[in-house]
Design an enzyme around this catalytic site. Structure first.
Site, PDB file in Angstrom:
ATOM      1  N   LYS A  53     -14.928   2.811   5.143  1.00  0.00           N
ATOM      2  CA  LYS A  53     -15.326   4.399   4.479  1.00  0.00           C
ATOM      3  C   LYS A  53     -16.913   4.655   3.881  1.00  0.00           C
ATOM      4  CE  LYS A  53     -13.733   5.531  -0.343  1.00  0.00           C
ATOM      5  NZ  LYS A  53     -14.612   4.366  -1.319  1.00  0.00           N
ATOM      6  N   HIS A  86       1.018  -1.397  -0.522  1.00  0.00           N
ATOM      7  CA  HIS A  86      -0.054   0.103  -0.286  1.00  0.00           C
ATOM      8  C   HIS A  86       1.202   1.437   0.245  1.00  0.00           C
ATOM      9  CE1 HIS A  86      -2.654  -2.376   0.049  1.00  0.00           C
ATOM     10  NE2 HIS A  86      -4.097  -1.522   0.638  1.00  0.00           N
TER      11      HIS A  86
END
Length: 879
Positions: free
Chosen positions: A545, A137
């Site tokens: 999210k 990431h």
């Protein structure tokens, strides 16, 4: 406790002085004075002096363009050095390591106190399985070249920690430290170009080479000692309690740069690196194993009576095999077409067998002390890393498979697969999976996207068995998503059954996960294929999210609980794969707390978890840190399996439902339904500027335009971490808690906090976020960057944050945050003095760069990137 910190503080202060000397030498007294003034003002401002705070703002606003970069770099580099000192503190004999008795020893004592039988404990040890999945990431901001220097700084701190150093030795170490600090200062800390997926994979191999290669056998040695002392039990030589997998070069979800060709290349590179590392080990064994006495079996294996040094003979053969394999892989990496050597290494057994034969012979001939030296470490590495070094997961989004099969059915005149009902899709897939004839015609020329999906499956089919660990399907929603991948692998001629793991990552998908898996397990063909084993991945970042952190974590808990019960009933061993990030908004929590807060039974099938970006460096950046990280993981998994947390009471479930619904409603009310929210987010954070940071090989957005939903979870978290509002990690949670209190559940919440690890971990994580959040800095970003019409929204969010902090403190029954973790509170306080100026400076730089009509001044751009990296170092996580 303060004595413990004094060693760390004196290291921090020494490194700060060296950095100051370097700055003075490079840029002159006036820049150093400016930096010192800002540091003192920041310290005084943190202590509550309003006049100092105003002066700090004025000083930073009035920096000239040529002062911006040196000031930003000074504070950013200081935070990197602080992190290094803190990492050393965690393993120093005078720091954390001194006050943290061995996690495993403590656990065994506690287990015995609870009257657990030694047999149960041994069985749990035998079944221990921890698989850490390294992902690229784009959160590791620090360049690799700087990481190497910081690792060496750590080594110097360790050398200075000896009381018996002669003056000349101390001076030599100090001179080296000065050189390292100066080298770091004169090195550009921001990458100029994005790393390619191959660069990311090489970064992963560097972690193995520099830390895990030493750290894993060292941990297993220590673990074995604890087992002998506590249970009079030895870890079997062939045990594999720890494994590493990687997503680097395999994760193509949303990353068009990861192609089938890249995956093929990374697989070869990984095998090449394994031969390189094993050759070093074998070279040592060739020189060490000079003994002549051996068992008749080994003598025969080595070539009979005339061989004088049988162990050496075998090691030399292994060396030749490794050298031949390496030469072949090197040629393949250069794109040459070469025939493989007859002794090509493709399976771990080829390495294991001769080494283990030597091990058994040495033991049988009374040379156990030699067998248990370097040879044992190498055997353990064969088990943990083996011929592939790190296995890789392939990850792809479900719609890519659907599109590929739909294109095929249209070509064959069977209709449009995409528009079929789920029942029709399943019937078609199962029919084809049972069929003996191929489905894909030889002369078919599919679109580039479909070609890429098919080619990836071919790469998997050609790879040596064991080098690919799993196929992960992101955004999995229905059973046909899983069957489709099995069909594509069958069509590619895959000779082995690869675990295919659906990843459930939105709130709805988590709520439906159990239903999807129940349907799959009811298919006879599927049950026959999986041989009693199933892996399911739980997505933390996208669900948070989508619904906010409180609703997401409850949905994750419920999904896991339901899956565990369904698989238990069906007699299936379930491995839950946790896709959690380093930050709270992406499911991050201290490993021990996070694992013990999962549903009972969730670790029976072993632990599989992603380790992301900068967290890899914090947990596995040094062999010594690796040992303590692995010990924490091992003790947490053993504890969760031997002393499982309680099943939540009915009333607790009901309270969590209230909390979850209320928090999701508030979160979505802001993030999805308030038309001002996206413009506010874009203005108040460096979200748009983050796209310019060449962090990872993966684009920050799934689609180039679009709102929050199109953003990847990492930039979403990263942006809010930068302006210190930390919004994704708390929005909705406090409101949900308040609603439960208003419904008369305050006592129940207090009980949940005390008796239920899942809930107490949630509260602990909120406290950690609140300790890092900062109201005045978040407000300063608004004043400097946000249109006045949006100020009321910012004020509402800050008021909500303040109210949430009060609610959490009331439930935890504390008068200040992090009361039970003073070490973390100390660490945050230590950093704030250096992070605050970077935040103020960042707001100023964003203001300047957004004011400029044409291209921003290069100085401003560069300084802005440095503040982004610096704040990330200060917050100890990015996204």
């Amino acid at each position: 406790m303060n004595e413990q910190y004094s060693a760390m503080r004196s290291n921090v202060s020494m490194l700060g002085t060296l950095l100051g000397d370097t700055i003075k030498e490079a840029l002159g007294e006036h820049i150093l004075e400016k930096v010192e003034t800002i540091r003192k003002l920041s310290k005084s401002s943190r202590a509550g002096n309003e006049a100092s705070r105003q002066e700090l703002l004025t000083t930073l606003q009035n920096l000239s363009n040529d002062e911006l970069l040196p000031v930003a770099r000074a504070f950013s580099q200081f935070l990197n050095l602080t992190n290094t000192a803190e990492q050393y503190h965690s393993i120093s004999p005078h720091g954390e390591a001194a006050s943290n008795p061995e996690a495993l020893a403590q656990l065994f004592t506690r287990l015995k106190d609870k009257k657990l039988s030694e047999q149960d404990m041994r069985s749990a040890v035998d079944e221990l399985s921890i698989e850490l999945v390294l992902t690229a990431h784009p959160t590791e901001i620090t360049r690799r070249t700087l990481i190497h220097k910081l690792v060496e700084v750590n080594t110097c701190l360790s050398q200075l920690d000896h009381n018996d150093l002669a003056d000349y030795e101390r001076n030599k170490i100090m001179r080296r430290l000065r050189q390292l600090v100066a080298q770091s200062w004169h090195t550009d800390e921001i990458r100029k170009i994005r790393p390619s997926p191959v660069d990311e994979a090489k970064w992963g191999f560097a972690v193995v080479e520099n830390s895990l290669w030493e750290g894993v056998p060292a941990f297993l040695r220590e673990f074995n000692e604890q087992l002998q002392n506590s249970l009079d039990y030895r870890l079997p030589v062939e045990a594999v309690p720890i494994r590493f997998t990687s997503w680097m070069g395999g994760d193509r979800d949303g990353n068009p740069n990861v192609t089938a060709e890249i995956t093929r290349h990374v697989l070869l590179l990984s095998r090449w690196k394994a031969t390189d590392l094993f050759l070093r080990d074998i070279q040592v064994l060739v020189s060490e194993l000079s003994m002549s006495e051996c068992t008749p079996e080994l003598r025969e294996l080595a070539g009979g009576e005339e061989v004088l040094e049988p162990y050496r003979e075998l090691m030399k053969r292994v060396r030749t095999q490794l050298t031949n394999t390496q030469a072949y892989l090197e040629a393949r990496l250069k794109g040459e077409r070469v025939l493989p050597p007859t002794d090509l290494l493709v399976s771990n057994d080829q390495l294991w067998d001769p080494l283990y034969a030597c091990y058994q012979s040495l033991k049988a001939c009374g040379m156990e002390i030699i067998a248990n030296g370097q040879l044992l470490d190498t055997l353990r590495r064969v088990r943990c890393f083996g011929v592939p070094l790190v296995r890789i997961d392939v990850r792809q989004e479900s719609t890519r498979h659907t599109d590929a099969i739909a294109e095929l059915t249209r070509y064959l005149g069977l209709g449009d697969y995409e528009s079929w009902s789920e029942a029709d899709k399943q019937a078609f897939l199962i029919r084809e999976l049972n069929s003996k004839r191929p489905l894909v015609p030889l002369k078919w020329e599919p679109s580039a996207d479909t070609q890429e999906v098919l080619e990836t499956c071919r790469v998997i089919a050609e790879a040596p068995q064991g080098s690919i660990a799993a196929y992960v399907i992101s955004m999995a929603k229905v059973p046909s998503d899983v069957l489709a991948v099995h069909l594509l692998l069958k069509e590619a001629g895959c000779p082995f059954t690869l675990p295919v793991a659906p990843l459930f990552e939105t709130l709805d998908d988590l709520n439906n996960a159990d239903d999807v898996m129940t349907q799959l397990l009811n298919i006879d063909w599927y049950r026959g294929l999986i041989q009693g084993k199933q892996m399911v991945m739980i997505g933390y970042s996208d669900s948070a999210k989508d619904a906010g952190v409180m609703a997401a974590s409850w949905a994750q808990y419920r999904a896991q609980d339901a899956l565990i019960k369904t698989c238990e009933k069906a007699g299936i061993s379930l491995t839950l794969f946790h896709g959690r990030g380093g930050s709270i908004g992406r499911g991050g929590a201290p490993a021990h707390a996070a694992l013990l807060s999962q549903p009972p039974g969730s670790l029976k099938g072993g632990l599989r978890v992603t380790e992301q970006g900068e967290m890899i460096r914090f947990k596995f950046g040094l062999p010594e840190v690796t040992i303590s990280s692995l010990a924490l993981y091992a003790s947490a998994v053993l504890e969760a399996n031997l002393l499982p947390p309680p099943e939540p009471k009915k009333e607790w479930n009901e309270v969590m439902d209230i909390l979850s619904d209320a928090s999701c409603e508030m979160y979505r009310g802001y993030v999805r339904e308030n038309p001002q929210f996206v413009p506010y987010f874009r203005a108040a954070t460096p979200e748009l500027e983050l796209g310019k940071l060449p962090l990872g090989s993966r684009p920050a957005k799934r689609r180039p335009n679009g709102g929050v939903e199109s953003l990847r979870a990492i930039p979403w978290i990263f942006a809010w971490t930068q302006n210190r509002l930390m919004l994704p990690a708390w929005l909705g949670a406090g409101a949900g808690l308040q609603k439960a209190i208003d419904a008369g559940k305050k006592e129940v919440l207090a009980t949940m906090c005390r008796d239920w690890p899942f809930f107490s971990t949630r509260i602990g994580m909120l406290e950690m976020v609140f300790a890092k959040a900062d109201l005045w800095l978040a407000e300063y970003y608004d004043q400097r960057l946000v249109d006045k019409s949006l100020w009321p929204l910012g004020q509402q969010l800050r008021d909500q944050l303040e109210a949430d902090i009060k609610v959490v403190l009331a439930i935890a029954n504390d008068d200040h945050l992090m009361a039970d973790l003073p070490w973390i509170a100390e660490s945050i306080a230590l950093r704030n003095v250096y992070t605050d100026p970077l935040n103020v400076l960042q707001a100023e730089l964003l203001h300047r760069s957004r004011q400029q009509e044409n291209a921003a001044d290069a100085c401003v751009e560069q300084a802005l990137m440095v503040t982004i990296a610096g704040v990330a170092a200060g917050m100890r996580n990015t996204g």
